[in-house]
Design a protein around this motif. Sequence first.
Motif, PDB file in Angstrom:
ATOM      1  N   PHE A  73       0.689  -1.188  -0.018  1.00 58.56           N
ATOM      2  CA  PHE A  73       0.146   0.005   0.071  1.00 58.56           C
ATOM      3  C   PHE A  73       0.948   1.119  -0.046  1.00 58.56           C
ATOM      4  N   PRO A  74       1.262   1.846  -1.267  1.00 52.69           N
ATOM      5  CA  PRO A  74       2.094   3.004  -1.343  1.00 52.69           C
ATOM      6  C   PRO A  74       1.189   4.150  -0.790  1.00 52.69           C
ATOM      7  N   SER A  75       1.872   5.142  -0.202  1.00 55.74           N
ATOM      8  CA  SER A  75       1.421   6.516   0.029  1.00 55.74           C
ATOM      9  C   SER A  75       0.950   7.288  -1.175  1.00 55.74           C
ATOM     10  N   SER A  76       1.890   6.939  -2.145  1.00 59.01           N
ATOM     11  CA  SER A  76       1.716   7.889  -3.602  1.00 59.01           C
ATOM     12  C   SER A  76       0.181   7.402  -4.241  1.00 59.01           C
ATOM     13  N   THR A  77      -0.138   6.055  -4.085  1.00 59.89           N
ATOM     14  CA  THR A  77      -1.274   5.817  -4.865  1.00 59.89           C
ATOM     15  C   THR A  77      -2.475   5.442  -3.765  1.00 59.89           C
ATOM     16  N   ARG A  78      -2.000   5.173  -2.782  1.00 58.86           N
ATOM     17  CA  ARG A  78      -3.105   4.745  -1.471  1.00 58.86           C
ATOM     18  C   ARG A  78      -3.980   3.778  -2.019  1.00 58.86           C
ATOM     19  N   GLN A  79      -3.393   2.930  -2.493  1.00 60.18           N
ATOM     20  CA  GLN A  79      -4.372   1.730  -3.237  1.00 60.18           C
ATOM     21  C   GLN A  79      -3.594   0.178  -2.821  1.00 60.18           C
ATOM     22  N   TRP A  80      -4.110  -0.878  -2.301  1.00 60.73           N
ATOM     23  CA  TRP A  80      -3.597  -1.766  -2.388  1.00 60.73           C
ATOM     24  C   TRP A  80      -3.325  -2.755  -3.774  1.00 60.73           C
ATOM     25  N   GLN A  81      -2.153  -3.252  -4.038  1.00 60.58           N
ATOM     26  CA  GLN A  81      -1.590  -3.923  -5.166  1.00 60.58           C
ATOM     27  C   GLN A  81      -0.843  -5.107  -4.777  1.00 60.58           C
ATOM     28  N   ALA A  82      -1.144  -6.059  -5.594  1.00 63.19           N
ATOM     29  CA  ALA A  82      -0.049  -7.341  -5.628  1.00 63.19           C
ATOM     30  C   ALA A  82       1.130  -6.933  -5.879  1.00 63.19           C
ATOM     31  N   ALA A  83       2.082  -7.380  -4.956  1.00 63.69           N
ATOM     32  CA  ALA A  83       3.668  -7.054  -5.142  1.00 63.69           C
ATOM     33  C   ALA A  83       4.422  -8.266  -5.750  1.00 63.69           C
ATOM     34  N   ALA A  84       4.268  -9.502  -5.108  1.00 67.64           N
ATOM     35  CA  ALA A  84       5.012 -10.539  -5.430  1.00 67.64           C
ATOM     36  C   ALA A  84       4.279 -11.882  -4.773  1.00 67.64           C
ATOM     37  N   SER A  85       4.247 -13.018  -5.494  1.00 66.89           N
ATOM     38  CA  SER A  85       4.133 -14.295  -4.897  1.00 66.89           C
ATOM     39  C   SER A  85       4.742 -15.451  -5.229  1.00 66.89           C
ATOM     40  N   LYS A  86       4.943 -16.401  -4.616  1.00 65.22           N
ATOM     41  CA  LYS A  86       5.802 -17.717  -4.524  1.00 65.22           C
ATOM     42  C   LYS A  86       5.345 -18.778  -4.086  1.00 65.22           C
ATOM     43  N   GLY A  87       5.364 -19.890  -4.887  1.00 60.55           N
ATOM     44  CA  GLY A  87       4.857 -21.085  -4.336  1.00 60.55           C
ATOM     45  C   GLY A  87       6.001 -21.877  -3.500  1.00 60.55           C
ATOM     46  N   TRP A  88       5.113 -22.716  -2.580  1.00 65.50           N
ATOM     47  CA  TRP A  88       6.083 -23.609  -1.682  1.00 65.50           C
ATOM     48  C   TRP A  88       6.995 -24.475  -2.564  1.00 65.50           C
ATOM     49  N   SER A  89       6.765 -24.830  -3.557  1.00 63.33           N
ATOM     50  CA  SER A  89       7.492 -25.916  -4.271  1.00 63.33           C
ATOM     51  C   SER A  89       8.658 -24.831  -4.930  1.00 63.33           C
TER      52      SER A  89
ATOM     53  N   ARG B 266      12.569  -3.777  -1.774  1.00 60.16           N
ATOM     54  CA  ARG B 266      13.417  -3.197  -2.824  1.00 60.16           C
ATOM     55  C   ARG B 266      13.015  -3.918  -4.150  1.00 60.16           C
ATOM     56  N   ARG B 267      13.337  -5.344  -4.430  1.00 58.62           N
ATOM     57  CA  ARG B 267      12.999  -6.067  -5.727  1.00 58.62           C
ATOM     58  C   ARG B 267      11.789  -6.667  -5.254  1.00 58.62           C
ATOM     59  N   MET B 268      10.896  -6.694  -4.361  1.00 58.78           N
ATOM     60  CA  MET B 268       9.727  -7.179  -4.329  1.00 58.78           C
ATOM     61  C   MET B 268       9.900  -8.714  -4.563  1.00 58.78           C
ATOM     62  N   GLU B 269      10.702  -9.292  -3.703  1.00 60.21           N
ATOM     63  CA  GLU B 269      10.956 -10.990  -4.123  1.00 60.21           C
ATOM     64  C   GLU B 269      11.207 -11.624  -2.788  1.00 60.21           C
ATOM     65  N   PHE B 270      10.535 -12.867  -2.821  1.00 56.49           N
ATOM     66  CA  PHE B 270      10.629 -13.674  -1.922  1.00 56.49           C
ATOM     67  C   PHE B 270      12.005 -14.635  -1.859  1.00 56.49           C
ATOM     68  N   SER B 271      12.587 -15.010  -0.623  1.00 55.29           N
ATOM     69  CA  SER B 271      13.493 -16.288  -0.737  1.00 55.29           C
ATOM     70  C   SER B 271      13.637 -16.822   0.740  1.00 55.29           C
ATOM     71  N   ILE B 272      14.392 -17.687   0.690  1.00 56.49           N
ATOM     72  CA  ILE B 272      14.664 -18.651   1.805  1.00 56.49           C
ATOM     73  C   ILE B 272      15.839 -18.389   2.306  1.00 56.49           C
ATOM     74  N   VAL B 273      16.281 -17.997   3.789  1.00 53.93           N
ATOM     75  CA  VAL B 273      17.413 -17.817   4.301  1.00 53.93           C
ATOM     76  C   VAL B 273      17.554 -19.071   5.337  1.00 53.93           C
ATOM     77  N   ASP B 274      18.673 -19.734   5.314  1.00 50.60           N
ATOM     78  CA  ASP B 274      18.903 -20.690   6.432  1.00 50.60           C
ATOM     79  C   ASP B 274      19.385 -20.024   7.723  1.00 50.60           C
ATOM     80  N   VAL B 275      19.076 -20.584   8.939  1.00 49.10           N
ATOM     81  CA  VAL B 275      19.569 -20.498  10.011  1.00 49.10           C
ATOM     82  C   VAL B 275      20.630 -21.200  10.573  1.00 49.10           C
TER      83      VAL B 275
END
Length: 231
Positions: free
Chosen positions: A30-46, A91-100
Amino acid sequence: MAAAAMEEAARAFIVVMIAHCETGVAAFVFPSSTRQWQAAASKGWSDLFPCQGESAMMSSMHPKFVGRHYAYGCFYLESTMNKKLLAFDTRRMEFSIVDVPCETSNMFGLAIVEAGEDMIGMFDIHSDLRYYIRGNKGESSSQWKIKKTISLPSDYQYYIQASTERYLLLRKIGPLQSISSSPKMLEVEYVSMDVKTLQLERVCGISFGFSLASARIYTSFPPSLLSAPTI
């Protein structure tokens, strides 16, 4: 015009919502510039978990992610099913997995902080407080390295309560001998740590105060745009 543009940029903000379901995870902004919700990214579990067995388990058991953390423009959520972090880069609108690190313990939670020089820091508690660092780029950037082990008094129990980009908040309970002998004498203290100096500093303390177990850190509040006008 330049001053107006700078003021507008200073007031700009973005709200991020991360949702997960049986098939994957999605982010909405939800950016303050547009004040509208928008889809940014998605990722499947696989895609996040290439291992077929693990991805099947993730989709069938509906994973849970808790313990939200933020550092260098990324959100990190702890997985309740394995020692991994779900990361979302705003910044990149990306999902990733980080090991602990395999030696970390999820019993008391962990904290992600900004370690400086574009490196991520992680705190974890066993009997001592352990501080790990991980680079964001370059060689061995994906490897956690233990930077320091900080000894904690053995007659108190410490929990990682919350963190900001630079500060860590610990909950200190004890003395432990008071739990069995006289529970009403049990004290709870909140202790902060500056990530740069690694120095502990008492914030406040109460007696028998388990009601403050949900304490959180607030910084730079209220934001400047809500402050009273000044001359």
